[in-house]
Design a protein around this motif. Structure first.
Motif, PDB file in Angstrom:
ATOM      1  N   ASP A 148       0.757  -1.161   0.020  1.00 44.08           N
ATOM      2  CA  ASP A 148      -0.041   0.027   0.076  1.00 44.08           C
ATOM      3  C   ASP A 148       0.783   1.156   0.180  1.00 44.08           C
ATOM      4  O   ASP A 148       0.562   2.347  -0.681  1.00 44.08           O
ATOM      5  N   ALA A 149       2.066   1.300   0.764  1.00 47.81           N
ATOM      6  CA  ALA A 149       2.777   2.316   1.012  1.00 47.81           C
ATOM      7  C   ALA A 149       3.587   2.508  -0.790  1.00 47.81           C
ATOM      8  O   ALA A 149       3.523   3.700  -0.992  1.00 47.81           O
ATOM      9  N   ASP A 150       3.502   1.508  -1.527  1.00 47.35           N
ATOM     10  CA  ASP A 150       4.197   1.628  -2.754  1.00 47.35           C
ATOM     11  C   ASP A 150       3.151   2.364  -3.762  1.00 47.35           C
ATOM     12  O   ASP A 150       3.518   3.156  -4.273  1.00 47.35           O
ATOM     13  N   PRO A 193      10.186  -0.327   9.418  1.00 48.59           N
ATOM     14  CA  PRO A 193      11.388  -0.782   8.372  1.00 48.59           C
ATOM     15  C   PRO A 193      10.947  -1.000   7.281  1.00 48.59           C
ATOM     16  O   PRO A 193      11.692  -0.720   6.095  1.00 48.59           O
ATOM     17  N   ARG A 194      10.042  -2.044   6.994  1.00 45.16           N
ATOM     18  CA  ARG A 194       9.630  -2.375   5.844  1.00 45.16           C
ATOM     19  C   ARG A 194       9.076  -1.508   4.916  1.00 45.16           C
ATOM     20  O   ARG A 194       9.371  -1.469   3.586  1.00 45.16           O
ATOM     21  N   ASN A 233      11.677   4.178   0.053  1.00 42.51           N
ATOM     22  CA  ASN A 233      13.029   4.605   0.035  1.00 42.51           C
ATOM     23  C   ASN A 233      13.175   6.144  -0.443  1.00 42.51           C
ATOM     24  O   ASN A 233      13.755   6.419  -1.308  1.00 42.51           O
ATOM     25  N   LYS A 234      12.673   6.595   0.608  1.00 45.30           N
ATOM     26  CA  LYS A 234      12.891   8.280   0.986  1.00 45.30           C
ATOM     27  C   LYS A 234      12.313   9.128  -0.483  1.00 45.30           C
ATOM     28  O   LYS A 234      12.409  10.249  -0.443  1.00 45.30           O
ATOM     29  N   LEU A 257      14.523   3.999  12.258  1.00 42.72           N
ATOM     30  CA  LEU A 257      14.051   3.058  11.617  1.00 42.72           C
ATOM     31  C   LEU A 257      13.142   3.459  10.474  1.00 42.72           C
ATOM     32  O   LEU A 257      12.534   2.686   9.407  1.00 42.72           O
ATOM     33  N   GLY A 258      13.219   5.020  10.008  1.00 51.59           N
ATOM     34  CA  GLY A 258      12.905   5.111   8.630  1.00 51.59           C
ATOM     35  C   GLY A 258      11.707   6.312   8.904  1.00 51.59           C
ATOM     36  O   GLY A 258      11.183   6.765   7.786  1.00 51.59           O
TER      37      GLY A 258
END
Length: 349
Positions: free
Chosen positions: A230-232, A263-264, A270-271, A293-294
């Motif tokens: 979902d993040a992608d 983290p996943r 990837n920023k 962790l991101g």
């Protein structure tokens, strides 16, 4: 349900964010406390949010120059003095008679961004008049899309700098503790921007995110992302940011803690866009762990509500000041003088 009396509390008694909940209990109605403190069903996810943060060990470095600790960061065009925001939470007048006005004043005193809930019990225009720090607005998309559009345009007109669209609540979770106290709004308290909680849409899809982007003039973040896929998709859809959240453990019980999935999601994103995280933040060390962790920043909800109950604007400011101070100490003790220098090297592997 009666309104809280909010007798004066000596805020010097509040040493940490666990104190603020303990002291708030006696200054809230039972119904209000259960609303704020509870999670969904058996509350596994609620507990895991905290337990997962506790389980992460920090890795220190010594003989590093930490004479000047700099907690400043940039987020969606804003220069923030520290990476802690007030998460959107509903019904502040059940916690304190001044409601969201006190929250906004406390946020302003502590130089923090306040994300105002769609279920505010104070009109957004009144909140904007007292706020001296940036406001964001949290949106629940309604079945009536024109009402949704009008609400967004009101938020923009009042100067809100970002829109946080909650995407994890097509239905509310099983909230047994709220059921047991027959949660209901007190007489005289209403939600001026969301008259009907049952009008929220169950059919929100990526097409609706595209629709929002067609007219929204401020950055859009999606709140409630737990799955890297979902993040992608969110990044591909062109949103400006992601909020990793399990709704404070209040929706689907037994989903993982947010710090576990962070983290996943950070690896997948990837920023490409900023990532924020909420869920269980109670210590400055928690903030360090989330950033390592991101996350670019964190949001805090329940402690703000308890601070509001303890002391109105001063209680809210106290919560944020404690967290900011603890963050500075944790940075010094891990050998990280700036936010940008915090990375996975501070996590004990």
């Amino acid at each position: 349900m009666s309104l809280p009396q909010n007798d004066p509390i000596d805020l010097s008694e509040i040493i940490n964010l666990f104190d603020v909940e303990r002291l708030a209990v006696g200054n809230m109605t039972e119904m209000a406390y259960e609303y704020v403190a509870s999670g969904a069903a058996d509350e596994f996810s609620l507990r895991w949010n905290r337990q997962a943060l506790d389980a992460i060990k920090l890795n220190t470095r010594v003989l590093v120059d930490v004479g000047e600790i700099d907690t400043r960061t940039s987020l969606l065009g804003l220069d923030l003095p520290y990476p802690i925001l007030i998460a959107p939470t509903a019904y502040h007048k059940i916690m304190h008679p001044a409601g969201e006005l006190a929250t906004a004043q406390g946020a302003s005193t502590a130089s923090a961004v306040y994300v105002v809930s769609s279920f505010t019990t104070t009109p957004l225009s009144e909140i904007a008049r007292v706020a001296t720090q940036p406001l964001w607005f949290q949106l629940y998309v309604r079945d009536d899309r024109e009402l949704t559009r009008a609400l967004i345009q009101e938020a923009e007109a009042q100067g809100c700098r970002a829109l946080c669209v909650t995407v994890d609540t097509p239905v509310a979770g099983v909230r047994n503790r709220q059921q047991r106290v027959d949660f209901a709004m007190p007489d005289g308290v209403s939600t001026p921007h969301m008259a009907d909680a049952f009008a929220l849409t169950k059919s929100l899809t990526w097409k609706d995110i595209e629709w929002l982007q067609s007219f929204v003039k401020i950055p859009i973040l999606l709140k409630g992302i737990l799955n890297p896929d979902d993040a992608d998709l969110a990044v591909q859809a062109g949103v400006s940011g992601i909020i990793v959240s399990n709704h404070g453990g209040r929706n689907l019980d037994t989903v993982p803690a947010t710090i576990e999935v962070l983290p996943r999601i950070a690896e997948t994103v990837n920023k490409r866009v900023p990532i924020l995280m909420d869920g269980g933040i109670r210590r400055g060390t928690d903030v360090v762990k989330a950033i390592a962790l991101g996350a670019d920043a964190v949001l805090v909800g329940k402690p703000i509500c308890f601070g509001l109950a303890c002391g109105g604007a001063a209680g809210v400011s106290k919560v944020l000041t404690i967290l900011r101070t603890e963050l500075e100490l944790a940075m010094a003790l891990t050998g990280k003088a700036t936010i940008s220098s915090i990375d996975q090297s501070v996590i004990w592997q």
